[in-house]
Design an enzyme around this catalytic site. Sequence first.
Site, mmCIF file in Angstrom:
data_model
loop_
_atom_site.group_PDB
_atom_site.id
_atom_site.type_symbol
_atom_site.label_atom_id
_atom_site.label_comp_id
_atom_site.label_asym_id
_atom_site.label_seq_id
_atom_site.Cartn_x
_atom_site.Cartn_y
_atom_site.Cartn_z
ATOM 1 N N THR A 163 -14.879 20.472 22.417
ATOM 2 C CA THR A 163 -14.114 19.486 21.660
ATOM 3 C C THR A 163 -13.421 20.129 20.460
ATOM 4 O O THR A 163 -12.326 19.696 20.078
ATOM 5 C CB THR A 163 -15.031 18.329 21.208
ATOM 6 O OG1 THR A 163 -16.223 18.874 20.625
ATOM 7 C CG2 THR A 163 -15.421 17.461 22.392
ATOM 8 N N THR A 164 -14.012 21.175 19.865
ATOM 9 C CA THR A 164 -13.372 21.889 18.762
ATOM 10 C C THR A 164 -12.094 22.590 19.226
ATOM 11 O O THR A 164 -11.201 22.872 18.431
ATOM 12 C CB THR A 164 -14.352 22.902 18.136
ATOM 13 O OG1 THR A 164 -15.431 22.175 17.535
ATOM 14 C CG2 THR A 164 -13.699 23.771 17.079
ATOM 15 N N TYR B 118 -24.627 17.643 25.464
ATOM 16 C CA TYR B 118 -24.119 17.662 24.092
ATOM 17 C C TYR B 118 -24.143 16.255 23.523
ATOM 18 O O TYR B 118 -23.399 15.381 23.976
ATOM 19 C CB TYR B 118 -22.709 18.250 24.097
ATOM 20 C CG TYR B 118 -21.987 18.332 22.780
ATOM 21 C CD1 TYR B 118 -22.638 18.221 21.555
ATOM 22 C CD2 TYR B 118 -20.609 18.538 22.761
ATOM 23 C CE1 TYR B 118 -21.945 18.308 20.361
ATOM 24 C CE2 TYR B 118 -19.902 18.636 21.573
ATOM 25 C CZ TYR B 118 -20.580 18.516 20.378
ATOM 26 O OH TYR B 118 -19.879 18.604 19.187
ATOM 27 N N ILE C 158 -24.547 26.212 18.210
ATOM 28 C CA ILE C 158 -23.164 26.357 18.664
ATOM 29 C C ILE C 158 -22.328 25.918 17.475
ATOM 30 O O ILE C 158 -22.290 24.741 17.124
ATOM 31 C CB ILE C 158 -22.864 25.533 19.922
ATOM 32 C CG1 ILE C 158 -23.658 26.092 21.110
ATOM 33 C CG2 ILE C 158 -21.363 25.554 20.232
ATOM 34 C CD1 ILE C 158 -23.520 25.289 22.387
#
Length: 291
Positions: free
Chosen positions: A46-47, A135, A206
């Site tokens: 998503t980053t 996640y 992460i």
Amino acid sequence: MQKFVGMGVALVTPFTEDLQVDYAALRKLVSYNIDNGTDYLVINGTTAESATITAEEKEQIIAVIAEENNGRLPLVLGVGGNNTQQVVAELKRLDLSAIDGILSVAPYYSKPTQEGFYQHFKAVSEASPKPVIVYNVPGRTAKNMEPQTTLRLAADFDNIVGVKEAGNNQQQYYALLKDAPEDFLIISGDDDLALGAVLGGGAGVISVIGQGFPKEFSTMIRLGREGKNKEAFELHYRLMDIVSMIFEENNPAGIKSVLKHLDITTDKVRLPLVPATEELQARIGAFVKAF
């Protein structure tokens, strides 16, 4: 799953000034992290602004990172969404030959029940030829996946090997650490809580900030895993202000500002995100220069 222990980084997708994927900057970012202690790389999470990256761009990004990495670090690929059938289809369609694991975000917006989370990740597990890290990030998905659901998945599916827990809730980390199977990885997704999670027995992080300061953040995680609390917290305190800064407005605008000041990539993001404000950019720049 020792390959997912330590500091992974959720790589950004660098863009040129006209918002095309900047593959030269991506190579530079990958090499910078490999050379400075990062343990594994997370692609198209998503980053990476995966919501605004095309399918063709995603495949090219995987190819470029795999080529630049050249087998040096494990690679984890983000494959997730709130359409279970689509996630399953993507897992079956993609060439995963260069990939070591899958990071799959909890379904967002739909706000499934705990049983819905379980059935979604059951389908992901059955479709994935690679180990899966689930996640949980309720601040973005609008629904928390409870520890009992994560632990149920850990018990029932051998290829669900860990959780990236980003509930920004220290007690939730402890609930997972207390009852997780011995070989199940509890990975922090909160840069500000990562050291505490590691000291409690977590496998690592992460990280977003880690790609900007890979040497320092990976050393902090390693020291924490070795039980060297004092030395680890010295690094935590050095990085504490910049960790807060990069999440003030939106992610990844903050970390892209850091990377701009490190001369790795531009600060460009695709709409609906916008770059960090001038005021925040100035503070980030001052921190990077002083650091």
